[in-house]
Design a protein around this motif. Structure first.
Motif, short mmCIF file in Angstrom:
data_model
loop_
_atom_site.label_atom_id
_atom_site.label_comp_id
_atom_site.label_asym_id
_atom_site.label_seq_id
_atom_site.Cartn_x
_atom_site.Cartn_y
_atom_site.Cartn_z
N LEU B 158 0.84 -1.19 0.00
CA LEU B 158 0.00 0.00 0.00
C LEU B 158 0.88 1.25 0.00
CD1 LEU B 158 -2.47 -1.28 2.74
CD2 LEU B 158 -2.89 -1.18 0.25
N CYS B 160 1.12 4.96 1.41
CA CYS B 160 0.52 5.74 2.50
C CYS B 160 1.23 7.07 2.68
CB CYS B 160 0.65 4.97 3.81
SG CYS B 160 -0.14 3.35 3.80
N VAL B 299 -4.09 5.67 3.52
CA VAL B 299 -3.74 4.85 2.35
C VAL B 299 -4.23 5.60 1.12
CG1 VAL B 299 -4.11 2.67 1.16
CG2 VAL B 299 -3.95 2.72 3.67
#
Lengths: 329, 329
Positions: B158, B160, B299
């Motif tokens: 992810l 972020c 995110v």
């Protein structure tokens, strides 16, 4: 290339600086450098800034400017008994920089980095509307607790210097083409000029200094002022014999031509020699170590008790130089 | 005081900077600082230069300039997972400095140094005929081998960011008093202006980043450009959902007023938030750690295979921002 036809910071770094990056520099592709100190070692850190028209002249060769910027920092490390581990460069470039200037600067820096065993770890390059401004942070390491300080000179120790004193100050003075310069040969003039332009950090002596010296510092602001600082930091004073202060043949001839130049030699900056105090029992060993790495070491006086400014003696006369840091704000 | 009625470098250091020196700074009386890294630790080093009229404006409060100079470096350390160990300051002062300016600068620096847990180790102060120029070298430490790099983003992770994006760029833009500013309340304008002037390094997140992030860097040149750099360094690409990029209420209102400002928010610099990639299994833990230290973690997308520039998506439209480093030479 950026939208204005000039390279971006990234391409400038990749082209000119990444090739000289040490392992810890991570190819200069990260935001920061990594340095793994040897187990049981302290780090020694120092920073020196150089500004055009204050610390160097616009007409100086770019490679010389680069070498000087790194050299004066490695000189600080050497005086502290530290072995170079790497350096970071902060460079503020005026708008009129040229690729040929920067290429020559980078080449000189890479050569000095190799000569001094001090790899590039990282840096920052920014624009300025003012003069070229450089700042180098150098990192060295010493076995734990072994950094050589200014505060550890003890009464009775000998006062010593490496190399010769005053060449750089005379070399800078030469640029104004004074009358006394006529007495010097072209080689002698070149020697003095070179000593101003190309400080030779005495890093080869670092190990011996931490083993055998009491206190040490590098000479950047002139012997008289720097000795006064070291004695003050150690809570002692010193007696120096002016005729034992080592002069190069060129400096000796300059002083012979115009005796007042001795004061300039003793108070002028940019020597980048090591000033240290040495317990008498260590002198022979330290001198042998200096010989081994091709450096001369001269005893010029002795540390004494007291808090007065160091006294410089010659021909029965005594004088105290009333100088501190030469940099006034 | 020197012969010109100005203090010498030594007295300037003793008065303004020695009081904030850490133990390794040796009271700023030596030529170099000593730093003893924790056993089994690597050091992380970073340097950033700031030039008046390029990185700050002459009318900015001296304490703000000082805080920013240290903050942007501590921000770099934080992104690398490093705990601050200390910093060195190189300061080129124009001839017209005043004691009140320097006193306020030193006070701001001392306060920032305490806030960030990053003591002064050493420095150099020189004169310049040009603009005020500062260079800060910050040193941090991480357990050996744990520095968080740019090169370790993996497809599937992810993407972020901490905090909110674009405030600082909008805050700088506000200074020109654009039409859209009228839509903002005084508090909202103050929020944006403050975010430009006072970067908040996310050093409280350093430990969690080295435990749970894949790759990380701090956002200094704009989200779009910095993400592109990190993806390129890691040999991957990314898909970002523009509507998941966190905006402050003030920035959201600005974008609502003038939708084109979203591009500025995403490409403008000086956020000093953390951009990181996080393996999905680590997200909850990292977010908890961020909560614990009072930081939000959003995110905004996902790392994907490939070598294209990251894609930013919104309302079914895709765009690639063609920005690299904003600094052109």
């Amino acid at each position: 290339m950026g939208s204005n036809g000039r390279p971006s910071e990234d391409s400038l770094i990749a082209r000119f600086f990444a090739p000289m990056a040490g392992e810890g520099g991570l190819g200069l592709t990260d935001d920061a450098a990594r340095l793994t100190p040897g187990p049981g070692h302290d780090l020694v850190l120092t920073v020196d800034a150089l500004v055009e028209r204050v610390h160097f002249l616009p007409e100086d060769a770019p490679g010389s400017i680069a070498r000087k910027a790194l050299g004066v920092n490695v000189s600080d490390l050497a005086a502290k008994g530290a072995d170079p581990a790497g350096f970071l460069l902060s460079l503020a470039l005026p708008g009129d920089w040229t690729e040929s200037w920067l290429a020559a600067f980078a080449a000189g820096l890479a050569e000095a980095s190799r000569d001094f065993g001090c790899p590039l770890l990282g840096g920052d390059t920014v624009k300025t509307r003012g003069p070229l401004t450089l700042s180098v942070t150098a990192v060295g390491q010493v076995p734990s607790g072994r950094m050589v300080l200014r505060t550890t000179a003890r009464a009775g120790d000998l006062v010593c210097v490496t190399g010769t004193i005053g060449d750089a100050a005379l070399g800078l003075k030469l640029r104004a083409d004074p009358a006394w310069a006529a007495a010097l040969t072209p080689d002698e003039r070149a020697h003095l000029a070179d000593r101003y332009l190309h400080p030779q950090p005495r890093h080869a002596l670092a190990t011996a200094l931490r083993d055998h010296a009491g206190a040490a510092m590098d000479l950047s602001d002139g012997l008289a002022g720097d000795l006064a600082k070291m004695m003050q930091a150690s809570g002692v004073s010193a007696l120096v014999d002016l005729d034992r202060v080592p002069l190069s043949p060129a400096a000796a001839k300059a002083v012979e031509t115009l005796p007042d130049l001795l004061d300039l030699a003793v108070t002028g900056g940019d020597d980048y020699e090591i000033l240290c105090t040495v317990p008498e029992k260590n002198l022979d060993t330290l001198r042998k170590e200096a010989d081994r790495v091709g450096l001369s070491l001269s005893v010029i006086g002795r540390v004494v008790s007291g808090h007065d400014r160091p006294v410089f003696r010659m021909n029965g006369l005594e004088r105290r130089y009333d100088v501190g840091s030469y940099q006034h704000f």
